[in-house]
Design a protein around this motif. Sequence first.
Motif, PDB file in Angstrom:
ATOM      1  N   TRP A  62     -43.246 -11.496  24.180  1.00  0.00           N
ATOM      2  CA  TRP A  62     -43.195 -12.618  25.130  1.00  0.00           C
ATOM      3  C   TRP A  62     -42.199 -13.845  24.692  1.00  0.00           C
ATOM      4  CZ3 TRP A  62     -45.347 -11.681  29.487  1.00  0.00           C
ATOM      5  CH2 TRP A  62     -46.250 -10.557  29.567  1.00  0.00           C
ATOM      6  N   GLY A  63     -41.849 -13.753  23.603  1.00  0.00           N
ATOM      7  CA  GLY A  63     -41.053 -14.818  23.018  1.00  0.00           C
ATOM      8  C   GLY A  63     -39.443 -14.558  23.845  1.00  0.00           C
ATOM      9  N   ALA A  64     -39.085 -13.431  23.789  1.00  0.00           N
ATOM     10  CA  ALA A  64     -37.891 -12.602  24.312  1.00  0.00           C
ATOM     11  C   ALA A  64     -37.983 -12.848  25.601  1.00  0.00           C
ATOM     12  CB  ALA A  64     -37.622 -11.279  23.900  1.00  0.00           C
ATOM     13  N   GLY A 115     -32.156 -17.326  18.061  1.00  0.00           N
ATOM     14  CA  GLY A 115     -32.817 -17.405  16.912  1.00  0.00           C
ATOM     15  C   GLY A 115     -33.171 -16.252  16.085  1.00  0.00           C
ATOM     16  N   ASN A 116     -32.690 -15.062  16.942  1.00  0.00           N
ATOM     17  CA  ASN A 116     -32.954 -13.669  16.214  1.00  0.00           C
ATOM     18  C   ASN A 116     -31.645 -12.968  16.369  1.00  0.00           C
ATOM     19  OD1 ASN A 116     -36.155 -13.241  15.921  1.00  0.00           O
ATOM     20  ND2 ASN A 116     -35.916 -14.336  17.789  1.00  0.00           N
ATOM     21  N   LYS A 117     -30.628 -13.594  16.300  1.00  0.00           N
ATOM     22  CA  LYS A 117     -29.307 -12.917  16.301  1.00  0.00           C
ATOM     23  C   LYS A 117     -29.270 -11.784  17.321  1.00  0.00           C
ATOM     24  CE  LYS A 117     -28.598 -14.139  11.552  1.00  0.00           C
ATOM     25  NZ  LYS A 117     -28.281 -13.457  10.462  1.00  0.00           N
ATOM     26  N   THR A 118     -29.696 -11.831  18.685  1.00  0.00           N
ATOM     27  CA  THR A 118     -29.710 -10.969  19.477  1.00  0.00           C
ATOM     28  C   THR A 118     -29.069 -11.583  20.723  1.00  0.00           C
ATOM     29  OG1 THR A 118     -31.975 -10.076  18.536  1.00  0.00           O
ATOM     30  CG2 THR A 118     -31.287  -9.436  20.982  1.00  0.00           C
ATOM     31  N   TYR A 119     -27.795 -11.674  20.707  1.00  0.00           N
ATOM     32  CA  TYR A 119     -26.736 -12.274  21.609  1.00  0.00           C
ATOM     33  C   TYR A 119     -26.836 -11.758  23.104  1.00  0.00           C
ATOM     34  CZ  TYR A 119     -26.096 -14.579  17.196  1.00  0.00           C
ATOM     35  OH  TYR A 119     -26.314 -14.899  15.918  1.00  0.00           O
TER      36      TYR A 119
END
Length: 128
Positions: free
Chosen positions: A26-28, A38-42
């Motif tokens: 849900w955050g994503a 924040g999660n290095k998922t560009y």
Amino acid sequence: MTEFVNNSGQGPQAAAPAEVLTGFNWGACFLNWIWGLGNKTYITLLALVACFVPFIGGLIALGLIIWFGIKGNEWAWQNKKWDSVEHFHSVQKTWATWGIVLFVLGIVLGTLLALLFGAAVVMGGAAQ
């Protein structure tokens, strides 16, 4: 029984453990590009780009945020180093909580603004 090997942060070739792959992120979904930074998922920055596509940008963004929610746990595990699966779940739960809170707050504030604007239009029309 095999020993758990923490392969987080090792990129797309790192297979995420089954405990990480369960559930929707849900955050994503709700904090998409912020969560991505924040999660290095560009790849989640595509949601920003989609907003500028005329006519169908909203539909593209909707499809993207659903995709981010589905793949978010896997990507976060692969792209960022975590101390443990428990640490991973703890951080992702915090992202989810903030995402849901801000989403609900946005709906409430948007509704209040619409009601205030509607009342101002009605009052403005009545004054004439």
